[in-house]
Design a protein around this motif. Structure first.
Motif, PDB file in Angstrom:
ATOM      1  N   VAL A 104       0.863  -1.324  -0.054  1.00  0.00           N
ATOM      2  CA  VAL A 104       0.114   0.020  -0.046  1.00  0.00           C
ATOM      3  C   VAL A 104       0.909   1.210  -0.028  1.00  0.00           C
ATOM      4  N   SER A 105       1.895   1.212   0.892  1.00  0.00           N
ATOM      5  CA  SER A 105       2.776   2.329   0.781  1.00  0.00           C
ATOM      6  C   SER A 105       3.550   2.545  -0.458  1.00  0.00           C
ATOM      7  N   LEU A 106       3.913   1.243  -0.835  1.00  0.00           N
ATOM      8  CA  LEU A 106       4.603   1.653  -2.302  1.00  0.00           C
ATOM      9  C   LEU A 106       3.726   2.185  -3.385  1.00  0.00           C
ATOM     10  N   VAL A 107       2.523   1.663  -3.471  1.00  0.00           N
ATOM     11  CA  VAL A 107       1.745   1.930  -4.321  1.00  0.00           C
ATOM     12  C   VAL A 107       1.346   3.623  -4.166  1.00  0.00           C
ATOM     13  N   ARG A 108       1.022   4.005  -2.951  1.00  0.00           N
ATOM     14  CA  ARG A 108       0.795   5.457  -2.769  1.00  0.00           C
ATOM     15  C   ARG A 108       2.070   6.327  -3.054  1.00  0.00           C
ATOM     16  N   ALA A 109       3.279   5.649  -2.892  1.00  0.00           N
ATOM     17  CA  ALA A 109       4.624   6.630  -3.144  1.00  0.00           C
ATOM     18  C   ALA A 109       4.702   6.778  -4.615  1.00  0.00           C
ATOM     19  N   LEU A 110       4.685   5.594  -5.285  1.00  0.00           N
ATOM     20  CA  LEU A 110       4.847   5.584  -6.615  1.00  0.00           C
ATOM     21  C   LEU A 110       3.815   6.619  -7.456  1.00  0.00           C
ATOM     22  N   VAL A 111       2.479   6.228  -7.071  1.00  0.00           N
ATOM     23  CA  VAL A 111       1.601   6.934  -7.862  1.00  0.00           C
ATOM     24  C   VAL A 111       1.640   8.421  -7.395  1.00  0.00           C
ATOM     25  N   ASP A 112       1.984   9.030  -6.227  1.00  0.00           N
ATOM     26  CA  ASP A 112       2.069  10.234  -5.961  1.00  0.00           C
ATOM     27  C   ASP A 112       3.228  10.901  -6.589  1.00  0.00           C
TER      28      ASP A 112
END
Length: 208
Positions: free
Chosen positions: A33-41
């Protein structure tokens, strides 16, 4: 690109989603979840997506049902990402077999939860397959996991959801590397395993 500016994306599931989001790694956890958030942002800062993690370690679909109103419906998601089923299967292979959830109950319960949240919020769904980090499809737990993943794929089609083929993502890396590289128990990924999951989510969302 299917995400839109200012949308609220809520993730709900078990320990794979939780990943310490309630304590040491609040509020997003230190997993996919944290990785998806960071990469999308990072790739699309103009979207200003609001991210919410509502994973709870140890959950089965029964536990999800007990907290659905508070952790799914009340969050008013534009997108709800659900990853559940690993414990439903795994408990059958541990010292807690009575807590395993049979495939018929799993499908019935998950379908009901999805119907309720869509009816209440109008959200779109992102459904991730349960997975087992094991290349041998003849392994009993892997075979069970494949059956439950078929249920999720069917529900994704039924609800016109984004489908994330997590098992296929691990199968790709398992073709050239041992399971121990990704998790010591074939269930809880190390950070590179969470990156495999994040990559699968980004691909499914058209964000790679």
């Amino acid at each position: 690109m299917i995400l839109r500016t200012g949308q609220r994306v809520v993730f709900v599931g078990d320990s794979i989603t939780d990943c310490g989001r309630r304590d040491v790694a609040a509020p997003y956890g230190n997993g996919y979840v944290s990785l998806v958030r960071a990469l999308v942002d990072a790739r699309h800062p103009e979207l200003e997506i609001e991210w919410v993690n509502r994973g709870v370690s140890g959950n089965t679909v029964r536990d999800l049902a007990a907290r659905w109103d508070a952790d799914a419906i009340a969050e008013r998601p534009d997108w709800l990402a659900v990853l559940i089923g690993i414990n439903d299967i795994w408990r059958r292979y541990t010292d807690r077999p009575a807590e395993a959830v049979g495939i018929d109950e799993y499908e019935r319960t998950l379908r009901d939860l999805l119907r309720r949240v869509v009816a209440a919020t109008g959200c779109r769904l992102i459904l991730g397959d349960p997975f087992f980090i094991e290349a041998d499809r003849g392994d009993p737990q892997r075979a069970d996991t494949d059956r439950y993943a078929e249920v999720v794929a069917g529900l994704a089609a039924e609800f016109d959801a984004v489908h994330v083929p997590n098992q296929a993502a691990f199968d790709r890396v398992l073709a050239v590397s041992p399971a121990k590289r990704w998790a010591d128990d074939r269930v809880h990924p190390y950070l590179p395993g969470h990156a495999v999951l994040a990559d699968a989510y980004l691909s499914a969302l058209g964000l790679r």
